[in-house]
Scaffold this motif. Structure first.
Motif, short mmCIF file in Angstrom:
data_model
loop_
_atom_site.label_atom_id
_atom_site.label_comp_id
_atom_site.label_asym_id
_atom_site.label_seq_id
_atom_site.Cartn_x
_atom_site.Cartn_y
_atom_site.Cartn_z
N THR A 36 5.46 4.12 -1.01
CA THR A 36 4.72 3.17 -0.20
C THR A 36 5.50 2.99 0.99
O THR A 36 6.65 2.34 0.88
CB THR A 36 4.51 1.94 -1.22
OG1 THR A 36 3.92 2.22 -2.33
CG2 THR A 36 3.55 1.07 -0.32
N ASN A 56 -2.88 1.19 -3.88
CA ASN A 56 -2.53 0.06 -3.49
C ASN A 56 -1.63 0.08 -2.26
O ASN A 56 -0.61 0.64 -2.19
CB ASN A 56 -1.38 -0.36 -5.02
CG ASN A 56 -2.21 -0.52 -6.28
OD1 ASN A 56 -3.48 -1.15 -6.37
ND2 ASN A 56 -1.80 0.65 -7.13
N THR A 58 0.52 -2.44 0.66
CA THR A 58 1.11 -3.65 1.10
C THR A 58 1.08 -3.91 2.67
O THR A 58 1.62 -2.98 2.84
CB THR A 58 2.19 -3.95 0.39
OG1 THR A 58 2.11 -3.97 -1.23
CG2 THR A 58 3.00 -5.34 0.44
N THR A 104 -3.58 -11.51 -2.64
CA THR A 104 -4.01 -10.09 -3.20
C THR A 104 -5.28 -9.95 -3.06
O THR A 104 -6.13 -10.98 -3.72
CB THR A 104 -3.35 -10.00 -4.68
OG1 THR A 104 -1.95 -10.38 -4.54
CG2 THR A 104 -3.71 -8.82 -5.40
N PRO A 106 -8.07 -7.49 -4.38
CA PRO A 106 -8.56 -6.27 -5.10
C PRO A 106 -10.11 -6.03 -4.78
O PRO A 106 -10.63 -6.82 -4.39
CB PRO A 106 -8.66 -6.84 -6.78
CG PRO A 106 -8.77 -8.35 -6.61
CD PRO A 106 -8.22 -8.77 -5.31
N GLY A 117 -8.90 -0.66 -6.10
CA GLY A 117 -7.87 -0.50 -5.22
C GLY A 117 -7.28 -2.05 -4.79
O GLY A 117 -8.18 -2.86 -5.22
N THR A 118 -6.18 -2.14 -4.49
CA THR A 118 -5.86 -3.63 -4.01
C THR A 118 -5.10 -3.53 -2.70
O THR A 118 -4.06 -2.74 -2.56
CB THR A 118 -4.64 -4.11 -5.32
OG1 THR A 118 -5.48 -4.02 -6.41
CG2 THR A 118 -4.46 -5.48 -4.76
N THR A 120 -2.51 -5.86 -0.70
CA THR A 120 -1.71 -7.01 -0.91
C THR A 120 -1.03 -7.43 0.50
O THR A 120 -0.20 -6.86 1.14
CB THR A 120 -0.46 -6.83 -1.90
OG1 THR A 120 -0.79 -6.37 -3.35
CG2 THR A 120 0.54 -7.74 -1.99
#
Length: 124
Positions: A36, A56, A58, A104, A106, A117-118, A120
């Motif tokens: 990531t 995911n 961030t 967060t 989602p 998916g998410t 953050t």
């Protein structure tokens, strides 16, 4: 000592080696967290093969994330709490959403229940 005829070739090879070496140091993500990228360096999600990639992500507060439908069928990007919704996205369509607050988020494809998916949002 050296053959003057080959000196330019050796110099070119040395310069190329330095360039390749410096590119390889900055090209990958070695933070040890499943490749990531560090927050703020990537803000794109590709919809491909019936999935969100990365699933995911961030990011830092204030980042705008853009989803691109690279799949052969229509999809949506729909927040689980319905706070955002792309509507139907045909192949090649893009949807962007700015994430101001840490938290967060989602989301899923409302057409294909298995696609999730998410995002953050984390202040660093």
């Amino acid at each position: 000592m050296y053959n003057k005829k080959f000196f330019p070739s050796i110099l070119v090879l040395m310069v190329a080696a330095v360039i390749v070496g410096s590119c390889s140091k900055s090209g990958g993500y070695s933070s040890g967290n499943n490749n990531t990228p560090p927050p703020g360096t990537a803000n794109a999600v590709s919809i491909v093969n019936m999935s969100f990639s990365p699933a995911n992500l961030t990011v830092s507060p204030g980042t705008t994330v853009t989803w691109t439908n690279n799949d052969a069928m229509t999809h949506t990007v729909t927040a689980d709490d319905n706070s955002f919704n792309s509507g139907n996205m045909a192949t090649g369509s893009k949807f962007s959403k700015a994430f101001a607050a840490a938290g967060t988020y989602p989301y899923h494809c409302s057409i294909h229940a298995g696609m999730t998916g998410t995002i953050t949002v984390k202040a660093y």
